[in-house]
Design a protein around this motif. Structure first.
Motif, PDB file in Angstrom:
ATOM      1  N   GLU A  24       0.269   1.515  -8.525  1.00  0.00           N
ATOM      2  CA  GLU A  24      -0.564   0.946  -7.461  1.00  0.00           C
ATOM      3  C   GLU A  24      -1.827   1.777  -7.203  1.00  0.00           C
ATOM      4  O   GLU A  24      -2.791   1.268  -6.621  1.00  0.00           O
ATOM      5  CB  GLU A  24       0.255   0.784  -6.183  1.00  0.00           C
ATOM      6  N   ALA A  25      -1.836   3.018  -7.667  1.00  0.00           N
ATOM      7  CA  ALA A  25      -3.046   3.839  -7.577  1.00  0.00           C
ATOM      8  C   ALA A  25      -4.020   3.531  -8.710  1.00  0.00           C
ATOM      9  O   ALA A  25      -5.130   4.080  -8.731  1.00  0.00           O
ATOM     10  CB  ALA A  25      -2.684   5.316  -7.586  1.00  0.00           C
ATOM     11  N   GLY A  26      -3.611   2.664  -9.642  1.00  0.00           N
ATOM     12  CA  GLY A  26      -4.482   2.300 -10.746  1.00  0.00           C
ATOM     13  C   GLY A  26      -4.646   3.383 -11.784  1.00  0.00           C
ATOM     14  O   GLY A  26      -5.619   3.399 -12.540  1.00  0.00           O
ATOM     15  N   LYS A  27      -3.664   4.305 -11.843  1.00  0.00           N
ATOM     16  CA  LYS A  27      -3.774   5.403 -12.794  1.00  0.00           C
ATOM     17  C   LYS A  27      -3.578   4.902 -14.225  1.00  0.00           C
ATOM     18  O   LYS A  27      -2.870   3.914 -14.458  1.00  0.00           O
ATOM     19  CB  LYS A  27      -2.736   6.479 -12.478  1.00  0.00           C
ATOM     20  N   PRO A  28      -4.203   5.571 -15.210  1.00  0.00           N
ATOM     21  CA  PRO A  28      -3.943   5.229 -16.611  1.00  0.00           C
ATOM     22  C   PRO A  28      -2.470   5.445 -16.925  1.00  0.00           C
ATOM     23  O   PRO A  28      -1.858   6.373 -16.363  1.00  0.00           O
ATOM     24  CB  PRO A  28      -4.831   6.205 -17.390  1.00  0.00           C
ATOM     25  N   PRO A  29      -1.856   4.672 -17.785  1.00  0.00           N
ATOM     26  CA  PRO A  29      -2.487   3.615 -18.577  1.00  0.00           C
ATOM     27  C   PRO A  29      -2.539   2.255 -17.872  1.00  0.00           C
ATOM     28  O   PRO A  29      -2.865   1.261 -18.514  1.00  0.00           O
ATOM     29  CB  PRO A  29      -1.571   3.538 -19.792  1.00  0.00           C
ATOM     30  N   TYR A  30      -2.190   2.194 -16.596  1.00  0.00           N
ATOM     31  CA  TYR A  30      -2.047   0.897 -15.925  1.00  0.00           C
ATOM     32  C   TYR A  30      -3.405   0.325 -15.533  1.00  0.00           C
ATOM     33  O   TYR A  30      -3.694  -0.841 -15.796  1.00  0.00           O
ATOM     34  CB  TYR A  30      -1.128   1.034 -14.713  1.00  0.00           C
ATOM     35  N   ASN A  31      -4.250   1.134 -14.905  1.00  0.00           N
ATOM     36  CA  ASN A  31      -5.617   0.717 -14.561  1.00  0.00           C
ATOM     37  C   ASN A  31      -5.644  -0.626 -13.842  1.00  0.00           C
ATOM     38  O   ASN A  31      -6.438  -1.512 -14.156  1.00  0.00           O
ATOM     39  CB  ASN A  31      -6.486   0.648 -15.832  1.00  0.00           C
ATOM     40  N   VAL A  32      -4.748  -0.784 -12.887  1.00  0.00           N
ATOM     41  CA  VAL A  32      -4.624  -2.057 -12.173  1.00  0.00           C
ATOM     42  C   VAL A  32      -5.564  -2.068 -10.965  1.00  0.00           C
ATOM     43  O   VAL A  32      -5.510  -1.141 -10.142  1.00  0.00           O
ATOM     44  CB  VAL A  32      -3.164  -2.278 -11.711  1.00  0.00           C
ATOM     45  N   PRO A  33      -6.412  -3.072 -10.820  1.00  0.00           N
ATOM     46  CA  PRO A  33      -7.324  -3.111  -9.670  1.00  0.00           C
ATOM     47  C   PRO A  33      -6.590  -3.434  -8.374  1.00  0.00           C
ATOM     48  O   PRO A  33      -5.523  -4.071  -8.395  1.00  0.00           O
ATOM     49  CB  PRO A  33      -8.307  -4.234 -10.036  1.00  0.00           C
ATOM     50  N   PRO A  34      -7.124  -3.013  -7.228  1.00  0.00           N
ATOM     51  CA  PRO A  34      -6.472  -3.278  -5.938  1.00  0.00           C
ATOM     52  C   PRO A  34      -6.215  -4.749  -5.669  1.00  0.00           C
ATOM     53  O   PRO A  34      -5.232  -5.093  -5.004  1.00  0.00           O
ATOM     54  CB  PRO A  34      -7.457  -2.688  -4.925  1.00  0.00           C
ATOM     55  N   SER A  35      -7.053  -5.641  -6.183  1.00  0.00           N
ATOM     56  CA  SER A  35      -6.865  -7.076  -5.937  1.00  0.00           C
ATOM     57  C   SER A  35      -5.548  -7.572  -6.516  1.00  0.00           C
ATOM     58  O   SER A  35      -4.883  -8.445  -5.932  1.00  0.00           O
ATOM     59  CB  SER A  35      -8.029  -7.871  -6.534  1.00  0.00           C
ATOM     60  N   VAL A  36      -5.143  -7.009  -7.647  1.00  0.00           N
ATOM     61  CA  VAL A  36      -3.868  -7.396  -8.267  1.00  0.00           C
ATOM     62  C   VAL A  36      -2.704  -6.916  -7.404  1.00  0.00           C
ATOM     63  O   VAL A  36      -1.732  -7.657  -7.166  1.00  0.00           O
ATOM     64  CB  VAL A  36      -3.774  -6.818  -9.689  1.00  0.00           C
ATOM     65  N   ILE A  37      -2.803  -5.687  -6.918  1.00  0.00           N
ATOM     66  CA  ILE A  37      -1.747  -5.146  -6.067  1.00  0.00           C
ATOM     67  C   ILE A  37      -1.613  -5.972  -4.794  1.00  0.00           C
ATOM     68  O   ILE A  37      -0.490  -6.256  -4.337  1.00  0.00           O
ATOM     69  CB  ILE A  37      -2.037  -3.670  -5.718  1.00  0.00           C
ATOM     70  N   GLU A  38      -2.714  -6.392  -4.215  1.00  0.00           N
ATOM     71  CA  GLU A  38      -2.680  -7.207  -2.997  1.00  0.00           C
ATOM     72  C   GLU A  38      -1.935  -8.510  -3.237  1.00  0.00           C
ATOM     73  O   GLU A  38      -1.145  -8.963  -2.395  1.00  0.00           O
ATOM     74  CB  GLU A  38      -4.104  -7.485  -2.523  1.00  0.00           C
ATOM     75  N   ILE A  39      -2.160  -9.141  -4.389  1.00  0.00           N
ATOM     76  CA  ILE A  39      -1.477 -10.395  -4.706  1.00  0.00           C
ATOM     77  C   ILE A  39       0.024 -10.163  -4.860  1.00  0.00           C
ATOM     78  O   ILE A  39       0.849 -10.939  -4.350  1.00  0.00           O
ATOM     79  CB  ILE A  39      -2.068 -11.017  -5.987  1.00  0.00           C
ATOM     80  N   MET A  40       0.386  -9.089  -5.534  1.00  0.00           N
ATOM     81  CA  MET A  40       1.813  -8.781  -5.710  1.00  0.00           C
ATOM     82  C   MET A  40       2.482  -8.506  -4.368  1.00  0.00           C
ATOM     83  O   MET A  40       3.601  -8.977  -4.110  1.00  0.00           O
ATOM     84  CB  MET A  40       1.972  -7.585  -6.652  1.00  0.00           C
ATOM     85  N   HIS A  41       1.806  -7.756  -3.509  1.00  0.00           N
ATOM     86  CA  HIS A  41       2.355  -7.488  -2.179  1.00  0.00           C
ATOM     87  C   HIS A  41       2.523  -8.775  -1.386  1.00  0.00           C
ATOM     88  O   HIS A  41       3.545  -8.971  -0.700  1.00  0.00           O
ATOM     89  CB  HIS A  41       1.445  -6.534  -1.419  1.00  0.00           C
ATOM     90  N   ARG A  42       1.536  -9.653  -1.463  1.00  0.00           N
ATOM     91  CA  ARG A  42       1.605 -10.920  -0.726  1.00  0.00           C
ATOM     92  C   ARG A  42       2.822 -11.734  -1.173  1.00  0.00           C
ATOM     93  O   ARG A  42       3.568 -12.253  -0.336  1.00  0.00           O
ATOM     94  CB  ARG A  42       0.328 -11.729  -0.953  1.00  0.00           C
ATOM     95  N   ALA A  43       3.040 -11.815  -2.488  1.00  0.00           N
ATOM     96  CA  ALA A  43       4.168 -12.598  -3.001  1.00  0.00           C
ATOM     97  C   ALA A  43       5.494 -12.006  -2.543  1.00  0.00           C
ATOM     98  O   ALA A  43       6.422 -12.741  -2.156  1.00  0.00           O
ATOM     99  CB  ALA A  43       4.105 -12.664  -4.522  1.00  0.00           C
ATOM    100  N   THR A  44       5.602 -10.674  -2.569  1.00  0.00           N
ATOM    101  CA  THR A  44       6.839 -10.031  -2.126  1.00  0.00           C
ATOM    102  C   THR A  44       7.071 -10.269  -0.638  1.00  0.00           C
ATOM    103  O   THR A  44       8.195 -10.593  -0.215  1.00  0.00           O
ATOM    104  CB  THR A  44       6.783  -8.521  -2.419  1.00  0.00           C
ATOM    105  N   GLU A  45       6.040 -10.125   0.156  1.00  0.00           N
ATOM    106  CA  GLU A  45       6.170 -10.343   1.603  1.00  0.00           C
ATOM    107  C   GLU A  45       6.587 -11.774   1.917  1.00  0.00           C
ATOM    108  O   GLU A  45       7.413 -12.006   2.814  1.00  0.00           O
ATOM    109  CB  GLU A  45       4.844  -9.997   2.288  1.00  0.00           C
TER     110      GLU A  45
END
Length: 229
Positions: A19-40
């Motif tokens: 979720e910090a977007g560290k390599p090798p994941y490099n995930v942008p915050p917008s993706v994390i927000e969507i995942m959090h929304r679905a879980t909630e």
């Protein structure tokens, strides 16, 4: 670090880096927000509370192992208690870490007379890949079209916005599962007694939270003591 916290500690460390977007994941915050929304939203739906729980009779099933051989829950229960974990798929790092933890605990589980299976909607070739990658000696059974997950109350449909995200990430569930429905089981772990009654149930709509396999051992000890009485 206690044995009980070991799995969740690993999951939390992975989640923090992801979720910090560290390599090798490099995930942008917008993706994390969507995942959090679905879980909630899944938590808020209350589906986890409606799933099979301790004291319920477990649905019976026959599913194929990675080599296509049928495995019957009734046959497994004729030999002893059954530990069943519902697994999202080879693409899920949280699930893979859970399978590794269960494999590490397998000698302690089997010493108490229990069998272990994982149940996933993925195809048999993907189950074979999961087995190889995680060095498993217990089977991952293919739950075609998620029917057993549905019988346990675990199967849910991904919301449209999460489907679009998965497509953008090349996480093609219809291909992984040979099922066009874009559905998954909530992660869950059950201990089923030889009488077919669920002795332990842990269902969590937050896929980043998993109970440590050490929690199963006192349950299996109780079942063994009851059988010996």
């Amino acid at each position: 670090m206690t044995q009980q916290s070991r799995l969740q500690d690993r999951l939390d460390a992975f989640k923090a880096d992801f979720e910090a977007g560290k390599p090798p994941y490099n995930v942008p915050p917008s993706v994390i927000e969507i995942m959090h929304r679905a879980t909630e939203e899944l938590i808020a739906s209350g589906q986890a509370e409606r799933a099979k729980k301790a004291g319920d009779v477990a649905p019976q099933f026959v599913l194929s192992d990675p080599d296509g051989r049928p495995v019957s829950s009734a046959d497994l229960l004729s030999r002893g208690p059954l530990v069943a974990t519902f697994y999202r798929g080879v693409w899920c790092p949280y699930c893979n870490m859970e399978l590794e933890a269960i494999q590490a605990a397998l000698p302690d589980i089997e010493a108490r007379g229990a069998n272990v299976i994982a149940i996933s909607p993925q195809t048999q070739p993907n189950s074979r890949k999961s087995t190889r990658q995680n060095s498993l000696t217990f089977p991952i059974l293919s739950d075609t079209l998620g029917q057993v997950g549905d019988a346990f109350g675990l199967r849910f449909a991904l919301p449209d916005y999460l489907v679009e995200l998965y497509k953008s990430l090349k996480n093609d569930l219809p291909n992984f599962n040979a099922d066009p429905s874009w559905t998954l089981p909530m992660p869950a772990r059950y201990v089923i007694g030889t009488d077919g009654v669920i002795a332990y149930a842990e269902v969590n709509p937050d896929y980043t939270k998993r109970p440590d396999p050490s929690e199963l051992l006192p349950v299996l000890d109780k079942l063994a003591a009851r059988a010996a009485a």
